[in-house]
Structures are given as C-alpha cells and as structure tokens.
Scaffold this motif. Sequence first.
Motif, mmCIF file in Angstrom:
data_model
loop_
_atom_site.group_PDB
_atom_site.id
_atom_site.type_symbol
_atom_site.label_atom_id
_atom_site.label_comp_id
_atom_site.label_asym_id
_atom_site.label_seq_id
_atom_site.Cartn_x
_atom_site.Cartn_y
_atom_site.Cartn_z
ATOM 1 N N HIS A 1 0.835 -1.204 0.000
ATOM 2 C CA HIS A 1 0.000 0.000 0.000
ATOM 3 C C HIS A 1 0.870 1.255 0.000
ATOM 4 N N HIS A 2 1.922 1.256 0.795
ATOM 5 C CA HIS A 2 2.854 2.383 0.835
ATOM 6 C C HIS A 2 3.496 2.585 -0.541
ATOM 7 N N PHE A 3 3.899 1.478 -1.152
ATOM 8 C CA PHE A 3 4.491 1.528 -2.489
ATOM 9 C C PHE A 3 3.519 2.155 -3.487
ATOM 10 N N ALA A 4 2.288 1.654 -3.499
ATOM 11 C CA ALA A 4 1.297 2.150 -4.457
ATOM 12 C C ALA A 4 1.023 3.638 -4.252
ATOM 13 N N ARG A 5 0.959 4.052 -2.999
ATOM 14 C CA ARG A 5 0.674 5.457 -2.696
ATOM 15 C C ARG A 5 1.823 6.356 -3.161
ATOM 16 N N MET A 6 3.066 5.935 -2.914
ATOM 17 C CA MET A 6 4.229 6.738 -3.296
ATOM 18 C C MET A 6 4.372 6.835 -4.815
ATOM 19 N N ILE A 7 4.125 5.727 -5.515
ATOM 20 C CA ILE A 7 4.213 5.741 -6.976
ATOM 21 C C ILE A 7 3.172 6.694 -7.562
ATOM 22 N N LYS A 8 1.949 6.627 -7.048
ATOM 23 C CA LYS A 8 0.877 7.489 -7.538
ATOM 24 C C LYS A 8 1.184 8.956 -7.252
ATOM 25 N N LYS A 9 1.684 9.237 -6.043
ATOM 26 C CA LYS A 9 1.991 10.613 -5.662
ATOM 27 C C LYS A 9 3.114 11.182 -6.520
ATOM 28 N N THR A 10 4.103 10.349 -6.845
ATOM 29 C CA THR A 10 5.284 10.833 -7.567
ATOM 30 C C THR A 10 5.050 10.954 -9.061
ATOM 31 N N THR A 11 4.379 9.964 -9.654
ATOM 32 C CA THR A 11 4.248 9.906 -11.107
ATOM 33 C C THR A 11 2.887 10.336 -11.618
ATOM 34 N N GLY A 12 1.876 10.354 -10.738
ATOM 35 C CA GLY A 12 0.520 10.650 -11.186
ATOM 36 C C GLY A 12 -0.168 9.453 -11.816
ATOM 37 N N ARG A 13 0.504 8.300 -11.831
ATOM 38 C CA ARG A 13 -0.060 7.075 -12.401
ATOM 39 C C ARG A 13 0.027 5.951 -11.377
ATOM 40 N N THR A 14 -0.834 4.986 -11.516
ATOM 41 C CA THR A 14 -0.762 3.814 -10.653
ATOM 42 C C THR A 14 0.324 2.871 -11.160
ATOM 43 N N ALA A 15 0.727 1.959 -10.292
ATOM 44 C CA ALA A 15 1.715 0.960 -10.697
ATOM 45 C C ALA A 15 1.196 0.132 -11.874
ATOM 46 N N LYS A 16 -0.079 -0.192 -11.856
ATOM 47 C CA LYS A 16 -0.671 -0.974 -12.948
ATOM 48 C C LYS A 16 -0.614 -0.201 -14.260
ATOM 49 N N GLU A 17 -0.895 1.102 -14.202
ATOM 50 C CA GLU A 17 -0.851 1.925 -15.416
ATOM 51 C C GLU A 17 0.564 2.020 -15.982
ATOM 52 N N ILE A 18 1.554 2.135 -15.101
ATOM 53 C CA ILE A 18 2.948 2.186 -15.553
ATOM 54 C C ILE A 18 3.320 0.891 -16.245
ATOM 55 N N ARG A 19 2.944 -0.226 -15.651
ATOM 56 C CA ARG A 19 3.274 -1.533 -16.238
ATOM 57 C C ARG A 19 2.553 -1.737 -17.564
ATOM 58 N N GLN A 20 1.275 -1.416 -17.618
ATOM 59 C CA GLN A 20 0.519 -1.597 -18.862
ATOM 60 C C GLN A 20 1.080 -0.724 -19.974
ATOM 61 N N SER A 21 1.454 0.507 -19.652
ATOM 62 C CA SER A 21 2.016 1.419 -20.649
ATOM 63 C C SER A 21 3.337 0.884 -21.196
ATOM 64 N N SER A 22 4.160 0.345 -20.322
ATOM 65 C CA SER A 22 5.466 -0.179 -20.741
ATOM 66 C C SER A 22 5.315 -1.390 -21.637
ATOM 67 N N TRP A 23 4.466 -2.331 -21.239
ATOM 68 C CA TRP A 23 4.288 -3.544 -22.047
ATOM 69 C C TRP A 23 3.569 -3.250 -23.353
ATOM 70 N N SER A 24 2.676 -2.236 -23.334
ATOM 71 C CA SER A 24 2.015 -1.854 -24.569
ATOM 72 C C SER A 24 3.029 -1.313 -25.567
ATOM 73 N N GLY A 25 3.993 -0.517 -25.064
ATOM 74 C CA GLY A 25 5.030 0.006 -25.930
ATOM 75 C C GLY A 25 5.897 -1.084 -26.529
ATOM 76 N N LEU A 26 6.194 -2.102 -25.737
ATOM 77 C CA LEU A 26 6.988 -3.223 -26.239
ATOM 78 C C LEU A 26 6.255 -3.991 -27.309
ATOM 79 N N ARG A 27 4.947 -4.204 -27.114
ATOM 80 C CA ARG A 27 4.171 -4.962 -28.100
ATOM 81 C C ARG A 27 4.104 -4.219 -29.433
ATOM 82 N N LYS A 28 4.052 -2.886 -29.380
ATOM 83 C CA LYS A 28 3.970 -2.107 -30.631
ATOM 84 C C LYS A 28 5.225 -2.208 -31.469
ATOM 85 N N THR A 29 6.407 -2.444 -30.784
ATOM 86 C CA THR A 29 7.647 -2.573 -31.547
ATOM 87 C C THR A 29 7.753 -3.939 -32.189
#
Length: 271
Positions: A243-271
């Motif tokens: 929970h602490h991890f999720a809160r800090m990631i959201k506060k720092t990046t404006g995105r959830t951990a799930k959103e960061i992961r989905q965005s990264s893997w989506s970029g890999l699939r497009k290449t």
Amino acid sequence: MTDYNATFHFDQVRYASAGSIVYPPGGRFGPRIQQDIQLVLLYTGQMNVAIDGRTLHVLPGHAVLLKPGHEESFAFSRTEESWHRWIAVHLDPLEAHTRDALYRLPEVLPLTEEMNRLTDLLLNLQSYLPGDMPVVRSLGLAALHLYPTESMRMSEQREKHPSVHLAVAWIREHYAEEISLSDLAACAGLSSEHLLRLFKQHEQTTPIHYLWRYRIERAIELLATTGLTISEIASRCGFKTSHHFARMIKKTTGRTAKEIRQSSWSGLRKT
C-alpha cells in the motif's frame, strides 16, 4: 577525473546487440573469451566476474565494463535471482591510444537512467532489425561514448564533496534496507546536521528525499521491465508495504503501478 580522450567512430562498429536474462540462485556462466566491448547492467542479486582469474564483485544498481580478449566466468547470487541486461558492441581492432583510454575507465559505475534508456532502445529495435543495421550500430556507438561520459560526470560529483558521494553510494547499495538519516550520516562520517547541509548544497534535496527518489526510480524500472508482483517490487525497493508503495508511486508519477506496467508492455508490443 577520468582521462578519456579517444573517440570511437561509426565505421569501426560492426554490429551491436542487447539482451536481458535472470539467473536462478547459484547460477553460473562461462568461461568464455570476450569478443566485444560489453556493458552489463545488474539490477537484482549479485555477480562475481572472474576476468583472467581476477574477481570483480558487482552489486545491484551497477554497470560493469567488459573488454575484448579476456577470459570471463560469471557466478551469481546463491540466495536470490540475479537479473541483468547488457549491450554488446563488436568493433574492428582498436588503435593503441583508443585501447589505452578504454583501460583507463573504471570497471564499475553506478547505473544511470541514460544507460537504461539506451538499453531499452536497443532491446526494442533488435526485435525487428539486425545488429548490423546503421541505426542499431549508431546506438552501439552511443553506448561506447555514454560510459566514459557517465564516468566523467560521476567524477565531478565526487569532487563536490566526498561525504555526499559516500552517502549516495551507500544508498545505491542498501536502498532495499531500512535506512535512517543517522545511518547515512554514520557511513559518511558526519553528524546528521552536517550531512543534511551538504546534501542541500550539492544535491538540492535532503538525504532521505534522495533515498526515496532512488527507490521510486528502481521500482519503476522493475515495473516496466519485469513480471515481478507489486509486493515483490515493494520489498526489493525498500517500501514498508504494498500500500505504501502504491501510494508513493501514484503521488510521484501521477499514475498507478498498474498503469505504468501496462504502458510499458504496450510500448513493447507495438515494436
């Protein structure tokens, strides 16, 4: 400061490649004769590299520079998985002054975001382009120039104040552990108040803010490049709970951990 005055040229680069691998506890590789200039980036675990019988100990969060013509053997952590990525650049035989400059560079440097970005680019490109294509060779050339550039930058940082460098190096090696300001001050040989003043002067932040920023950077890398669970990443990067991890990631990046992961893997699939 590192003296690096040789320049690699595009025509010298035959091909470049990148890779990523996770070794299980107790994993080994080699011996082999190194054919390339290789930059190995270690993220988790530990790595002992025997180079012509001399052992180099590499901790996570560091990059090691391997040079052609040497016999190498790798022994990885006995207790946890060791994940590393690499960039390998194959060149024509080096001129004497270039070889001398290469050997003046430090064998190990702390990992930087620029190293990670370059590795990401090469990994993505080589999924559909061969290593001898000009764009891939250009990225290999960039890697050859990035390492000495980072070496010089870190030398300049060390010259700012050795105690700040000691504290930063300790953070990069122990960020997964519970760390207090007094711990950092002790490793730097200063009072907490003195270390705080030096960090504000040289890093424009406090030691503890630097620590959490570094933890978040490492956590984002693991989210983007591994399939580790949120709880595993939180534990490896020094967060108290998921929970602490999720809160800090959201506060720092404006995105959830799930959103960061989905965005990264989506970029890999497009290449």
